[in-house]
Design an enzyme around this catalytic site. Structure first.
Site, PDB file in Angstrom:
ATOM      1  N   GLY A 115      53.380   7.685  40.818  1.00 33.65           N
ATOM      2  CA  GLY A 115      52.418   7.342  39.769  1.00 33.65           C
ATOM      3  C   GLY A 115      51.445   6.244  40.190  1.00 33.65           C
ATOM      4  N   GLU A 118      48.809   8.003  42.033  1.00 28.12           N
ATOM      5  CA  GLU A 118      48.078   8.810  41.044  1.00 28.12           C
ATOM      6  C   GLU A 118      47.116   7.928  40.237  1.00 28.12           C
ATOM      7  OE1 GLU A 118      51.996  10.421  39.825  1.00 28.12           O
ATOM      8  OE2 GLU A 118      50.962  12.340  39.755  1.00 28.12           O
TER       9      GLU A 118
END
Ligand code: CAA
Length: 264
Positions: A115, A118
């Protein structure tokens, strides 16, 4: 100006905002609360006037991690339905980030994994410190990237390199990420934020409506077919001719002086 949330610090200097993720006990991993506080911060920034918010830096607290991924301890007991909500929440907050009108730079100051990468991929540029390690290691957990990574990484570096990084879960160095075109600049930890500010300073001298329209055109035409993309670009190009800034920019060129942009 500075605002302290439970898991974030939001501050501004000369209309450039910094959102620092602050969970040192978990290498700044993203749990539900971080995502909620991030959504609140982005809403706050997006409602500001042009004079008050001209750029945003996303970074992590400390010198070890930008963000070491979604919070694995929080994900451990999620049901598929809860995982769907969590994934959609991360995707939606990062999408809001990508849609901000102002330029956003990820200052990757250490691990940017899962994440974390991301999150960086949802920013306009990625500047990284030379100790940074980047990757999408979700397959090592029996998972896949869930906050937009399978969608954004291939668009950023091409399908083949994205597949290799995602299937292997490998962590790569900042210099390898630079070679791949994943990061824009690699520098020392000490120089990271100064280099980000320097980049903003140069962008801030340009026509703000033009920078905003460039961002909008790149983002919108990203997944349009080429004809529709050209059409959208032409509309944005022509709309700018109605702005005082475009008149000032072109006039300043002919008068051999620096343009004074006002943002309208
Ligand atoms: N979630 C929760 N806690 C985390 C975390 C994470 N993603 N990453 C690190 N931490 C915690 C560790 O559990 C540890 O806490 P304790 O001291 O309480 O045990 C603390 O942060 C420090 O971490 P380490 O002791 O592991 O530090 P290290 O230097 O030995 O290793 C690391 C650093 C290689 C980054 C390692 O922490 C690591 O591999 N972290 C997980 C990386 C990862 O797999 N990220 C992907 C998450 S899944 C995801 O992001 C899904 C998605 O797309 C939505």
């Amino acid at each position: 100006m500075a605002y302290d949330f439970k898991t974030l610090k939001l501050s501004s200097q000369n209309s450039i905002w910094t959102l620092e993720i602050h969970r040192p006990e978990a290498l700044n991993a993203l749990n539900n609360l971080v995502l909620s506080e991030m959504a609140e911060s982005l809403r706050f920034i997006s409602e500001m006037s042009f004079e008050d918010a001209r750029g945003l830096i996303i970074t992590g607290h400390g010198e070890k991690a930008f963000v070491a991924g979604a919070d694995i301890k929080e994900m451990l007991n999620l049901s598929p339905e809860e995982a769907l909500q969590f994934g959609k929440k991360g995707q939606s907050v990062f999408h809001e980030l990508a849609l901000l009108k102002i330029p956003v730079i990820a200052a990757v100051n250490g691990f940017a994994l899962g994440g974390g990468l991301e999150l960086a991929l949802a920013c306009d540029f990625i500047f990284a410190s030379d100790n940074a390690k980047l990757g999408l290691p979700e397959v090592s957990l029996g998972l896949i990237p869930g906050f937009g990574g399978t969608v954004r990484l291939s668009r950023a570096i091409g399908l083949r390199k994205a597949r290799e990084l995602i299937y292997s879960g490998d962590m790569i160095t900042a210099s390898r990420a630079y070679e791949m075109g994943l990061v824009n600049l690699v520098t020392t930890q000490a120089e990271l934020l100064p280099q980000v500010m320097k980049r903003f300073e140069s962008i801030l001298t340009k026509g703000p409506l033009a920078v905003e329209a460039s961002k909008k055109a790149i983002l919108t035409t990203w997944d349009l077919d080429i004809e529709k993309g050209f059409e959208f670009e032409a509309e944005q190009f022509s709309e700018l001719f109605a702005s005082l800034d475009s008149k000032e920019g072109m006039k300043a060129f002919t008068e051999k002086r620096k343009a004074q942009f006002q943002g309208h």
